[in-house]
Each structure stands twice: as C-alpha cells, then as structure tokens.
Write a protein that holds these residues in place. Structure first.
Motif, PDB file in Angstrom:
ATOM      1  N   LYS A 120      62.087  10.277   3.184  1.00 26.50           N
ATOM      2  CA  LYS A 120      63.174  10.819   2.239  1.00 26.50           C
ATOM      3  C   LYS A 120      63.990   9.724   1.531  1.00 26.50           C
ATOM      4  O   LYS A 120      63.886   8.547   1.323  1.00 26.50           O
ATOM      5  N   ASP A 121      64.953  10.148   1.342  1.00 28.99           N
ATOM      6  CA  ASP A 121      65.451   9.243  -0.345  1.00 28.99           C
ATOM      7  C   ASP A 121      64.443   9.166  -1.195  1.00 28.99           C
ATOM      8  O   ASP A 121      65.258   7.864  -1.902  1.00 28.99           O
ATOM      9  N   VAL A 130      57.214   6.468 -11.625  1.00 34.15           N
ATOM     10  CA  VAL A 130      56.568   6.012 -10.352  1.00 34.15           C
ATOM     11  C   VAL A 130      57.137   7.246  -9.285  1.00 34.15           C
ATOM     12  O   VAL A 130      58.287   7.078  -9.551  1.00 34.15           O
ATOM     13  N   CYS A 131      56.709   7.233  -8.248  1.00 36.37           N
ATOM     14  CA  CYS A 131      57.909   7.342  -7.391  1.00 36.37           C
ATOM     15  C   CYS A 131      58.812   5.944  -6.217  1.00 36.37           C
ATOM     16  O   CYS A 131      58.138   5.010  -6.086  1.00 36.37           O
ATOM     17  N   ILE A 132      59.707   6.008  -6.085  1.00 36.76           N
ATOM     18  CA  ILE A 132      60.661   5.271  -5.640  1.00 36.76           C
ATOM     19  C   ILE A 132      61.333   5.263  -4.483  1.00 36.76           C
ATOM     20  O   ILE A 132      61.803   6.065  -4.241  1.00 36.76           O
ATOM     21  N   ARG A 133      61.090   4.481  -3.055  1.00 30.71           N
ATOM     22  CA  ARG A 133      62.115   4.434  -1.947  1.00 30.71           C
ATOM     23  C   ARG A 133      63.288   4.236  -1.900  1.00 30.71           C
ATOM     24  O   ARG A 133      63.601   3.033  -2.378  1.00 30.71           O
ATOM     25  N   GLY A 134      64.023   4.997  -1.482  1.00 32.08           N
ATOM     26  CA  GLY A 134      64.998   4.932  -1.360  1.00 32.08           C
ATOM     27  C   GLY A 134      66.076   4.892  -3.226  1.00 32.08           C
ATOM     28  O   GLY A 134      67.102   3.642  -3.632  1.00 32.08           O
ATOM     29  N   TYR A 135      65.036   5.827  -3.501  1.00 41.75           N
ATOM     30  CA  TYR A 135      65.868   5.518  -5.794  1.00 41.75           C
ATOM     31  C   TYR A 135      67.463   5.620  -5.373  1.00 41.75           C
ATOM     32  O   TYR A 135      67.991   6.994  -5.109  1.00 41.75           O
TER      33      TYR A 135
END
Length: 181
Positions: A120-121, A130-135
């Motif tokens: 989520k987020d 890349v995929c970023i946590r809390g983007y």
C-alpha cells in the motif's frame, strides 16, 4: 499460493544494480542507494558544500557568537540531511524470493517490471526502474526517489534550506546595520 517451478532465497550483498539504482548491501540490508540522476547529486552537493564554506569563511566572522552558532546549526543540518537523503535507501521493495510465476498471474498488487508484490502507498518509479515503499516523488536533485526511507531527511533538508535563505537576509541586515553605526 500457486505452485511455482522455482523458488530460491535471494540476499543481495556488496555492490549491485537494481533497475537504474546502484546499491550497497551488507548482510541483506541495503545501506546506500545512488539513483540514476547521480550527476545532480554531485552538483547540488557541491552547492550545499559551497554554501557551508561561504558561511564559515565570509559570513560567520562578521556576526556575534550566537548568530555564528545558529548559522552553523542551519548550514550543517542542510549538509548532513542532504547527504542522508541522497544516499539512504528510499524504500526500495525487494523480492527476497526468486520466483518464476506463470504469465497467467493476475495479481493487481504485483509489479511485473520489478517482480515484487507492491505494498500500500507504494509505486513503481519509471526513472529508477524499482518499486518504492511510501513513494512520494522522483527528485532529480537528490538523484533518486523520495520514499518512506528518506522522506524525513528530505523534509529536514528543505526546511534547513529555507532557514539558510532566511539567515542570509538576517545576516545582510545585521552587517548593514553594523556598518551604519
């Protein structure tokens, strides 16, 4: 969980490239990330370092000791928070399992480009790949994404820059006032 043809534990170690981001990992924990816009890091880092030198060599000797301490705090905070923002892991989502999934997998929370489960987020950054946590956003001036891992140092950097600009105006006023007297 669907049956998989291959599962292996994957622990990054040392220097490696993930998407367009260069990372340094020690025992599976990523400590330093340098994004694809690393030349901007060098340019902005030089400007921040130059502002610190200007303060120490030109501004500080012309004001009283309290203003010197305030300025030193502001300018050192800007330098340290920028270094942390530019080097800290922004929250890259890693897949610690190397899994070959079938093409028919329709999981909406799965990033097919990164092969990770998106939280989520979180969001995929197309500049960093890349995929970023809390983007939050991709910031070319910091050279990479701003996410949950480096969001607070980024905000501290922004506040310290505004305080530094305000400090310059106060310094100009104080120096001009002392020359009139």
């Amino acid at each position: 969980m669907e049956p998989c043809s291959k599962i292996q534990v994957k622990q990054p170690s040392g220097f490696f490239k993930l998407g367009n981001t260069y990372c340094l990992s020690i025992q599976g924990e990523v400590y330093i990330c340098i994004g694809p816009d690393w030349p901007y890091n060098f340019c902005l880092g030089s400007i921040v370092f130059g502002a610190n030198l200007f303060f120490l060599l030109i501004m500080a000797p012309q004001v009283d000791i309290l203003m010197q301490y305030i300025g030193l705090f502001i300018y050192m905070t800007s330098m340290i928070s920028y270094i942390i923002t530019a080097l800290k892991n922004p929250g890259i989502i890693f897949n610690h399992w190397e899994i070959e999934l079938e093409e028919t997998s329709n999981n909406k929370n799965y990033c097919k480009e990164c092969s990770v489960v998106i939280e989520k987020d979180s969001e995929h950054c197309y500049e960093c790949q890349v995929c970023i946590r809390g983007y939050d956003h991709h910031c070319p001036l910091s050279g990479k994404c701003i996410g949950s891992g480096n969001l607070i140092p980024f905000y501290i950097f922004l506040v310290s820059i505004f305080c530094g600009i305000f400090y310059v105006f106060i310094w100009i006023f104080l120096v001009a006032a002392s020359r009139r007297a």
